[in-house]
Scaffold this active site. Sequence first.
Site, mmCIF file in Angstrom:
data_model
loop_
_atom_site.group_PDB
_atom_site.id
_atom_site.type_symbol
_atom_site.label_atom_id
_atom_site.label_comp_id
_atom_site.label_asym_id
_atom_site.label_seq_id
_atom_site.Cartn_x
_atom_site.Cartn_y
_atom_site.Cartn_z
ATOM 1 N N ASP A 1 0.820 -1.204 0.000
ATOM 2 C CA ASP A 1 0.000 0.000 0.000
ATOM 3 C C ASP A 1 0.857 1.258 0.000
ATOM 4 O O ASP A 1 1.926 1.289 0.601
ATOM 5 C CB ASP A 1 -0.899 -0.018 1.237
ATOM 6 C CG ASP A 1 -1.824 1.176 1.307
ATOM 7 O OD1 ASP A 1 -2.689 1.295 0.432
ATOM 8 O OD2 ASP A 1 -1.663 1.989 2.234
ATOM 9 N N GLU B 1 0.915 -0.608 -5.185
ATOM 10 C CA GLU B 1 -0.031 0.477 -5.402
ATOM 11 C C GLU B 1 0.818 1.743 -5.490
ATOM 12 O O GLU B 1 1.109 2.394 -4.488
ATOM 13 C CB GLU B 1 -1.043 0.584 -4.258
ATOM 14 C CG GLU B 1 -2.134 1.598 -4.572
ATOM 15 C CD GLU B 1 -2.517 2.480 -3.396
ATOM 16 O OE1 GLU B 1 -3.512 3.204 -3.510
ATOM 17 O OE2 GLU B 1 -1.817 2.454 -2.366
#
Length: 764
Positions: A413, A466
């Site tokens: 993330d 990401e």
Amino acid sequence: MATAQPDTLAALAAGRHPTPFDTLGIHPLTSPESPGRVIRALIPGADEVLVLRDGESIAMRRIHPEGIFEAEFPEASDTFAYRLQATTAGLHRTFDDPYRFPPVLDESRIGRFLSGEETRAHEIFGARPVRLDGVDGVRFAVWAPHAGNVSLIGDFNRWNDCAHPMRPRGETGVWELFVPGMEVGELYKFAVRTRSGVVLDKADPYGFRMQVRPDTASVVWDVSRYVWRDGSWLGGRGDRHAASAPLSVYEVHLGSWRRHGPDSDEPNAWLGYRALADELLPYVKELGFTHIELLPITEHPLDKSWGYQTVGYFAPTSRFGPPDDFRHFVERAHELEIGVILDWVPAHFPRDAHGLAVFDGSHLYEHPDPRKGAHPDWGTSIYDYARPEVRSFLISSALFWIEEYHIDGLRIDAVASMLYLDYSRGPGEWLPNVYGGRENLEAEEFIRDLNDAIHKTHPGVLVIAEESTAWPGVTSPGDEGGLGFDIKWNMGWMHDTLRVLESDPLFRKGVYNLLTFSIQYAFSERFLLPLSHDEVVHLKQSLLLKMPGSAEQKLANMRLLLAYMWAHPGKKLLFMGAEFGQESEWDFESELEWPLLDEPGHVGLQDMVRELNRLYAADPALHETDFDPAGFEWIDCHDARRTTLAFIRWATAWRDFVIVVANFTPVEWEDYRLGLPYDGEYEVILNSDAVKFGGKAQDEVWRMAAEDAAHVGRPYSIGLRLPPLSVLYLKRTEPPSGDAEEPEHVALDAPRDERALRGEAYDA
């Protein structure tokens, strides 16, 4: 008279002695060469204590009012095994003295941890059930180099931070203690006394289980007792994760996919891991997704962080049951041939008092300068990636989930927030690197080391980024200057495509270039196309409600969006609820809008997603060349007036392909001319406007013969009735007899025309 100095006893009784093993346990009475031994025990609250040795009991005398006792053995010439019996308010308990046991931790592994080379630090630290000198118990260890001393606290000692001081391992900053007789399930924390005398109650950074918020204790757990039965899946995982394999991901927040119904004893309560294994996983399998991706299930104190503010980097959240229930969930997924991807957050961590922040009174895990160590968007702390011990901690966490929970992939993330020192910061709010640049060089090195460690030990495991910027080489190998990820989220495709779909269909010709632009960079990285949770929160509305028009047109636009997405180069990810057209924005506190499946249009959308996954997995042309520019070719990308697109997805096999035609307007084009590379008969294998999917086109099979009529540079063509707001997939059936000799310039092994990839016009 006590054999220890009064100030030493006072420090022990107050819980501030830095080296308790120097005094407690068994020691020579005078010098190591002299006969005689003395045993000292720290047992706050005890009325009397006995030493049990060789069938006899010897009373200890109290040498400090706060519960320090001593017994001398003048004739003993060496150390010996013994037990203690303490009596408190008339109740007796017999136990092994923690302070009679030698150091446990391996010095060489401590050294590897301190140098950043230890990739399984969870085997050193935390709470580990072990057998030491024939005695069962739990070994505890924690890193707190700036602490004055550290004690173990829990239910077993009534959370008394003076009762179980830990042993420091020299100048390493590591503290350890073996507690005999302790069992799985005990609650514990570390009482970390700072050098200024403040006591911080900290959960175990390496704890394998934690309490559910608002409680914050760690729980002793044995991670070695589960017997796995998914060897066959793990053996074939590498093939399933090849670049040429289909990858279709269903993204899920476990707490809000489905909840207990009103007839339950706990209405609206979470489903547990085992119930989710029985309900969620068959649903994912039935829809045809190859993988499920879980928003972070690492333990976290704040529900509305969705798991992205992690405190338990080695603990699956107890919201849904004990750790072995999560293992059952993963194993059941593998039985159903579903891979499990876990969202994992090495970018930042929360500042909760029991967590990593200011762990030992110093900025231990976070960078000490707030311009580099404090995240302005989320109110969290940023790791100090230059610290070797922090790198050992994070890389160990990643490998832990892969090895102990058989996770098939990690989605990292907020990678951009790690890479850029000025992320969400204005002038003067960030520190440049040593070259004066904005790149976080330490984070960049850490990411390469992380990916290298995973790929060397588990080459079949995916690591997905990401990453929302144009940082070069995100999916290039680390030894070639890249970051080493396997796949990167294609945020550009997502933003551009949603901008088109959110616009009024009659004016989409004005943003037509956003549809064609993605191919300019589609093969610069190995991309996954995400329609994720981030697009349906914070007043962004659900995907369905982003679509313009009537309720019927919204569903048609949703079918158009998903059918176009599944045809576009790149792996796929869809957040839960989008598969049937969730109407409300995602709410982490309630389940999805399952009653919508009583409505035909929503059922039709779900049926189309099922069919898209089936076609995507079954037809190599739709997945085999997702990362290969030779697998894509424009047929027509200049029809802005009608806002249509036509392209070919090629497989690697000879002349195996799928043709895709998309109409982004609510107008039916009755005689749409489609250029074709080959003669023969073509069949529509998917029509997003089909009645069975909630559209208006009848469900009959469309078969058409190619006409010997050149169009947009193609030798053949057909005329189509192109439904409004629709996508068609066409496949050539068996060629007619005598069709073996076909134009070589369109054969797959011939180089792709660069004009086609760039979208330039063909000569007619």
